[in-house]
Design an enzyme around this catalytic site. Structure first.
Site, PDB file in Angstrom:
ATOM      1  N   CYS A 137     -15.564  18.761  11.888  1.00 35.31           N
ATOM      2  CA  CYS A 137     -15.795  17.359  11.509  1.00 35.31           C
ATOM      3  C   CYS A 137     -15.583  16.439  12.711  1.00 35.31           C
ATOM      4  O   CYS A 137     -16.338  15.474  12.906  1.00 35.31           O
ATOM      5  CB  CYS A 137     -14.889  16.958  10.351  1.00 35.31           C
ATOM      6  SG  CYS A 137     -13.114  17.117  10.680  1.00 35.31           S
TER       7      CYS A 137
ATOM      8  N   LYS B 245     -27.755  -7.316  -0.309  1.00 36.55           N
ATOM      9  CA  LYS B 245     -28.926  -6.695   0.306  1.00 36.55           C
ATOM     10  C   LYS B 245     -28.983  -6.854   1.823  1.00 36.55           C
ATOM     11  O   LYS B 245     -29.678  -6.096   2.495  1.00 36.55           O
ATOM     12  CB  LYS B 245     -30.208  -7.249  -0.320  1.00 36.55           C
ATOM     13  CG  LYS B 245     -30.544  -8.686   0.065  1.00 36.55           C
ATOM     14  CD  LYS B 245     -31.881  -9.125  -0.531  1.00 36.55           C
ATOM     15  CE  LYS B 245     -32.264 -10.518  -0.039  1.00 36.55           C
ATOM     16  NZ  LYS B 245     -33.561 -10.970  -0.568  1.00 36.55           N
TER      17      LYS B 245
ATOM     18  N   ARG C 184       0.812  -1.215   0.000  1.00 38.39           N
ATOM     19  CA  ARG C 184       0.000   0.000   0.000  1.00 38.39           C
ATOM     20  C   ARG C 184       0.848   1.269   0.000  1.00 38.39           C
ATOM     21  O   ARG C 184       0.316   2.367  -0.192  1.00 38.39           O
ATOM     22  CB  ARG C 184      -0.944  -0.007   1.206  1.00 38.39           C
ATOM     23  CG  ARG C 184      -1.952  -1.150   1.163  1.00 38.39           C
ATOM     24  CD  ARG C 184      -2.774  -1.210   2.430  1.00 38.39           C
ATOM     25  NE  ARG C 184      -3.629  -0.048   2.562  1.00 38.39           N
ATOM     26  CZ  ARG C 184      -4.234   0.294   3.683  1.00 38.39           C
ATOM     27  NH1 ARG C 184      -4.046  -0.422   4.782  1.00 38.39           N
ATOM     28  NH2 ARG C 184      -5.005   1.366   3.736  1.00 38.39           N
TER      29      ARG C 184
ATOM     30  N   ASP D   7      -9.888   2.907  -5.891  1.00 38.09           N
ATOM     31  CA  ASP D   7     -10.409   2.588  -4.565  1.00 38.09           C
ATOM     32  C   ASP D   7     -10.081   1.178  -4.079  1.00 38.09           C
ATOM     33  O   ASP D   7      -9.654   0.988  -2.944  1.00 38.09           O
ATOM     34  CB  ASP D   7     -11.931   2.821  -4.535  1.00 38.09           C
ATOM     35  CG  ASP D   7     -12.516   2.661  -3.140  1.00 38.09           C
ATOM     36  OD1 ASP D   7     -11.886   3.119  -2.178  1.00 38.09           O
ATOM     37  OD2 ASP D   7     -13.599   2.072  -3.011  1.00 38.09           O
TER      38      ASP D   7
END
Length: 382
Positions: free
Chosen positions: A194, A297, A57, A134
């Protein structure tokens, strides 16, 4: 190779294909990020959705051995829904976060990156590159910050001067040695809006997020939602925007540049009760094109049940009772019992009591007891 001219040509072409911002960064190791990620692991602040090792990463050469540069791109998305439908007592609605409005951004971003890669290959036939949106190993935000797309705000989002933090990010590692762009100065200053507004205290400090407490993460989990967060998610069925909405840099920011990202009322603010009985096929047909459907779902239905409990929607009692009695999934049955308890009608109370006599799953039994406890509190008050 005249990399300076190529860079200008790439920037010009990016505008033609609808890329809102583009920046160029070195492919050096992200040393500071590496230390932050290791610290996140030590504190158990990671979500578990991250891809790759810390080294993968933060070290671009592990992903493309001949890496010399990284091209970062950004697409702006809307922050406001035009003519947004309202919840009514008969039709309570849930909410998908803005980042899930319209067509799945992974699809749109990859399309732009592939077009950009094809253009570069026409100019440099032996180019080597790797595209990521992403779900790749690299941190989109770290790349965008280094490439001058924006600065990393205290809410951990990239904040651009033009579009605030309402941007999707993607990148291309390449073997072309472009001159990197300058980073954007951090301008959060002393602001902590925030941090103060986060419903669960997930923003531990400016720039550090405990993903395990973040509603955006929690709405995507598939197990029972911990009790302390159930009253916090409200009517959110996927994601959370609070840390972006309160940011001063996002005030009056609302761009409708890309038709693909325009929200559909019935999808982005769905009526909750139909969500309880939607089939797999119907779910795919209705929600399959948005990014918020990626976990299936089950999490959405669980969150819909919690939202109906949040609303204390008495019109949903019959639907929720049916779910509690017949759904084969323990998480859904148990959450239905919890929701019935929150709604608090006599019918709901009797339905939980009856279902407890035959329920075999221990976790569901615990949720039923919670529902009964809500009822006992209501009765004591009356």
């Amino acid at each position: 190779m005249d990399t300076a001219q190529l860079k200008k040509d790439i920037i010009a072409y990016s505008k033609k294909i609808g890329i809102d911002k583009i920046g160029f960064a070195s492919a050096d190791v992200f040393g500071e990020l590496k230390e932050r990620l290791r610290r996140q692991q030590e504190l158990s602040y990671q979500s578990g959705f991250e891809k790759g090792t810390v080294e993968e990463r933060t070290e671009p050469e592990r992903l493309l051995p001949e890496a010399k540069s990284i091209i970062s791109i950004a697409l702006a998305y809307p922050s406001r829904m035009k003519d947004a439908p309202k919840s009514t007592k008969e039709e309570r609605r849930g909410l998908f976060a803005r980042a899930s409005w319209g067509t799945d951004y992974h699809v749109v971003m990859r399309d732009r990156l592939e077009k950009l890669a094809a253009f570069i290959k026409e100019q440099v036939p032996d180019v080597a590159n790797r595209l990521m949106v992403d779900t790749g190993e690299l941190s989109d935000r770290a790349v965008a910050e280094r490439a001058g797309i924006g600065f990393s705000g205290k809410n951990t989002s990239i904040i651009t001067p033009e579009f605030g933090s309402y941007v999707y990010l993607g990148e291309m590692i390449t073997n072309i040695p472009f001159v990197p762009d300058d980073p954007v100065d951090d301008s959060c200053g002393e602001c902590t809006k925030c941090i103060d507004a986060c419903p669960t205290g997930a923003i531990v400090q400016g720039g550090q997020l405990n993903a395990q407490r973040c509603i955006a993460f929690l709405t995507q989990t598939k197990d029972f939602l911990p009790d302390e967060f159930r009253t916090k998610i409200g009517n959110r069925v996927y994601g959370c925007d609070t840390c972006q909405v309160v940011c001063p840099k996002n005030q009056k920011i609302d761009f409708h540049i890309h038709p693909e990202f325009e929200p559909e009322h019935g999808v982005s603010k769905p009526v909750l009760k139909p969500m309880l009985r939607i089939s797999n096929r119907e779910f795919k047909e209705t929600f399959g094109h948005i990014s918020g459907s990626w976990r299936g779902k089950k999490p959405i239905q669980r969150n819909a049940l919690i939202a109906l409990g949040h609303y204390k929607d008495k019109t949903a009692v019959d639907d929720i009772i049916k779910v509690m009695r017949t759904d084969p999934r323990p998480v859904i049955r148990g959450t239905a019992a919890w929701s019935l308890g929150k709604i608090g009608t006599e019918e709901a109370y009797m339905a939980i009591k009856e279902a407890m006599e035959t329920e075999q799953d221990e976790q569901v039994q615990v949720e039923m007891e919670k529902g009964m406890a809500f009822q006992e509190v209501y009765q004591a008050k009356t």
